[in-house]
Scaffold this active site. Structure first.
Site, PDB file in Angstrom:
ATOM      1  N   ARG A 494       0.814  -1.218   0.000  1.00 37.03           N
ATOM      2  CA  ARG A 494       0.000   0.000   0.000  1.00 37.03           C
ATOM      3  C   ARG A 494       0.847   1.267   0.000  1.00 37.03           C
ATOM      4  NH1 ARG A 494      -2.663  -3.474   3.757  1.00 37.03           N
ATOM      5  NH2 ARG A 494      -4.467  -4.451   2.780  1.00 37.03           N
ATOM      6  N   VAL A 495       2.147   1.128   0.190  1.00 35.74           N
ATOM      7  CA  VAL A 495       3.041   2.281   0.078  1.00 35.74           C
ATOM      8  C   VAL A 495       3.403   2.508  -1.378  1.00 35.74           C
ATOM      9  CG1 VAL A 495       5.297   3.200   0.723  1.00 35.74           C
ATOM     10  CG2 VAL A 495       3.911   1.991   2.413  1.00 35.74           C
TER      11      VAL A 495
END
Length: 631
Positions: A494-495
């Site tokens: 998700r980064v």
């Protein structure tokens, strides 16, 4: 004890009592104590702090106190508890031997010979560690000459029942959740259950064979913590901070708490620096940033620990402290990990926290918090830390065991209701700190084991919702020879690109999408039938990508090797290479670049900037290689 010695003790107690007067304005509530068999039983009512009832005090002794000693006792107690009336009860207790043991509710003034010895032993234990035998005697003499008895005030309780690593304590009404308590036999425990009936549930950090009903237990007024220093690097310890690798003591001077609040929003920075694993499949499609929490999830024996260990090995010479926490693992498995790290010269910057399967559930429960405390110690000193929790499934089972033994209400899959908080308060401590706090970071790689690939089970879904992404390992891919066996469709970071360098981010292109399309086409192609040329080419291209993503254990790829491979793969330069020869061709290509394009490799590795010129230089060099490479 001689009368003069007793008077000196009273005078010292009186002086210290004056110093602490006013710290306790009300008398504590008295609870029943489970006394040893040789104590004469008496009926004790509850102590009431109101002025209408006298403060009840019990004096256990062999020789009754003199009138002068009674006067001193009354004076000290009245000052400490602000009591106008005191009712003294003197009991003959043969086990006291010498001196007085005074009880005011759960509070205890231990003025016995044994109590003095305990104070002296505590003074010795507080001495700094000294390994030079010639200096030990002088240190002991100096400590004894400066030793002063205090009035021995402490809060005590007594064990009501013991079993399965759990002790139920009566007394200790002021004890706090998570506080460490100490039994007379030397075993430590941690308060995990404060009950409405006045008893306390304590989990034991050791064997309960020496603890029986009536065993005395005292408060330490300290929460669980671990001794830490820079000398801890390269060592293997248990969750209590004790060395278990057979070497010397760590000589730690600092005590870091196991439980610590996670950094707030203003204390953090966005994750922006990559933590390279050296694995092409991870660094290209599911990048991990420093300060991120990336879950490694999959069935047993699918390569999760191998990926974590390869990531630790790849941190060599990158100023990163690594912590590997083994929870409920076989001792032989931990030994293999240590051997692997030693061979790769990675143990010098790594700490092993081991709580094997034969450890009590209490030690397995605190093991990840101990490892987190070590990583935090370095993070708050401006260092980058990487911590691997192997694995949190066994950690949840250990906590479930403790909860059921403490008679807490079971919930889904018999886990207690706060099992989510168990892991959230652990993983939330990973962060990229702001510059004002030193700019350190802690990256977490928790490992979770699934059953038959079921990611919808209770613990996996909990941890998936806590972390910043997951890498899913698939058994079918693993047994087909694809290592690492990463399922591209179920894995995510998700980064994302924020945790990649510019040259890596722009070199990846559409590889993840191409692999997803390949997996779908591969499923349909199994039904048979004729395929058009475009579909055949896509299947061939996808199969080549899968081959390029294969890596052996401890065969990390540098940044330039990954970038060259990705750029060449997107240009489909491996399309005409037979599938079985793709890995060897890739190896020969990288060897060619290293020997003939050294300046280009250095531009990628250290510049980390992407440009059309860079891409053109890579492709031109690759074309020269394939033009001369035998088919």
């Amino acid at each position: 004890m001689k009368t003069t010695d007793r008077k000196n003790a009273f005078e010292q107690a009186d002086e210290q009592s004056r110093a602490r007067r006013g710290s306790e304005s009300a008398a504590p509530q008295k609870s029943k104590r489970n006394n040893p068999a040789d104590v004469v039983e008496s009926d004790f009512d509850s102590i009431d702090s109101s002025d209408s009832k006298p403060l009840k005090v019990e004096i256990d002794c062999v020789t009754p106190p003199t009138e002068e000693q009674l006067r001193k006792i009354r004076e000290i107690i009245s000052r400490d508890y602000n009591a106008s009336e005191i009712e003294l009860t003197i009991k003959r207790v043969p086990s006291v031997v010498d001196g007085f043991n005074i009880f005011v509710g759960d509070d205890n003034y231990d003025w016995t010979t044994l109590g003095r010895i305990r104070q002296l032993r505590k003074s010795f234990q507080s001495l700094k560690k000294e390994y030079d035998t010639s200096k030990i005697i002088s240190l002991l003499r100096e400590d004894i000459s400066g030793f002063r008895l205090d009035h021995g005030h402490q809060q005590v309780g007594f064990a009501l029942s013991v079993g399965d690593g759990i002790a139920v304590i009566d007394g200790l009404n002021d004890v706090t959740y998570g506080e460490i308590v100490l039994f007379d036999c030397g075993i430590k425990g941690m308060v995990q259950d404060i009950r409405t009936d006045g008893t306390t549930g304590v989990v034991l950090f050791g064997s309960d064979s020496e603890i029986t009903a009536g065993t005395r237990v005292v408060r330490t007024r300290r929460t669980a913590g671990i001794p830490i220093s820079n000398h801890i690097l390269g060592r293997m310890i248990n969750p209590l901070g004790q060395v278990i690798d057979g070497g010397d003591e760590i000589g730690a001077k600092e005590y870091f708490p196991l439980e610590w609040p996670a950094p707030g929003i203003l204390e953090r920075k966005p994750v922006f620096r990559p933590l390279e694993t050296g694995l092409l499949a991870v660094d290209s499609m599911f990048p991990i940033g420093r300060g991120q929490r990336e879950l490694l999830i999959g069935d047993r024996q699918t390569g999760k620990t191998t990926v974590a260990i390869d990531t630790i090995i790849n941190q060599k010479e990158k100023n990163t402290v690594c912590v590997y926490v083994a929870i409920g693992q076989k001792a032989s498995s931990v030994a293999k990990v240590i051997t692997t790290l030693k061979k790769a010269n990675a143990l010098d910057y790594t700490v092993i926290v081991s709580s094997p399967a034969d450890d009590p559930a209490s030690l397995q429960y605190i093991a990840p918090y101990a490892g987190c405390a070590i990583a935090e110690y370095f993070m708050y000193r401006g260092r980058d830390a990487l911590i691997v929790y192997d694995d949190l499934s066994k950690h949840a089972v250990a906590y479930r065991t403790l909860s059921l033994l403490l008679e807490r209400a079971p919930g889904r899959e018999a886990y207690p209701g706060d099992v989510f908080y168990l892991h959230s308060r652990l993983l939330e401590r990973s962060a990229q700190l702001s510059d004002s706090l030193g700019g350190g970071s802690m990256t977490a790689l928790p490992i979770v084991e699934t059953q038959a690939g079921d990611v919808s089970a209770y613990i996996p879904t909990n941890i998936i919702s806590i972390t910043d992404g997951q890498i899913f390992f698939e058994s079918e891919l693993f047994y087909s020879g694809q290592r690492p066996a990463i399922n591209v469709g179920l894995s995510v970071s998700r980064v994302g690109g924020a945790a990649q360098s510019e040259v890596m981010r722009k070199s990846v292109g559409s590889i993840r999408l191409d692999l997803a399309q390949y997996r779908e086409m591969q499923v349909f192609s199994r039904f048979g039938g004729e395929l058009d040329e475009q579909t055949v080419q896509r299947l061939k291209y996808g199969e080549g990508l899968m081959q390029l993503l294969r890596q052996k254990n401890q065969a990390a790829m540098s940044l330039w090797e990954q970038v060259v491979t990705l750029i060449c793969a997107q240009e489909q330069m491996f399309l005409n290479v037979p599938v079985k020869k793709i890995k060897q061709t890739q190896k020969d290509l990288l060897t060619y670049f290293s020997a003939n394009c050294n300046s280009l490799c250095l531009r990628i590795e250290h510049g980390k900037k992407y440009s059309a010129e860079l891409r053109s230089d890579v492709l031109n060099a690759a074309k020269d290689f394939f033009a001369a490479y035998p088919a």
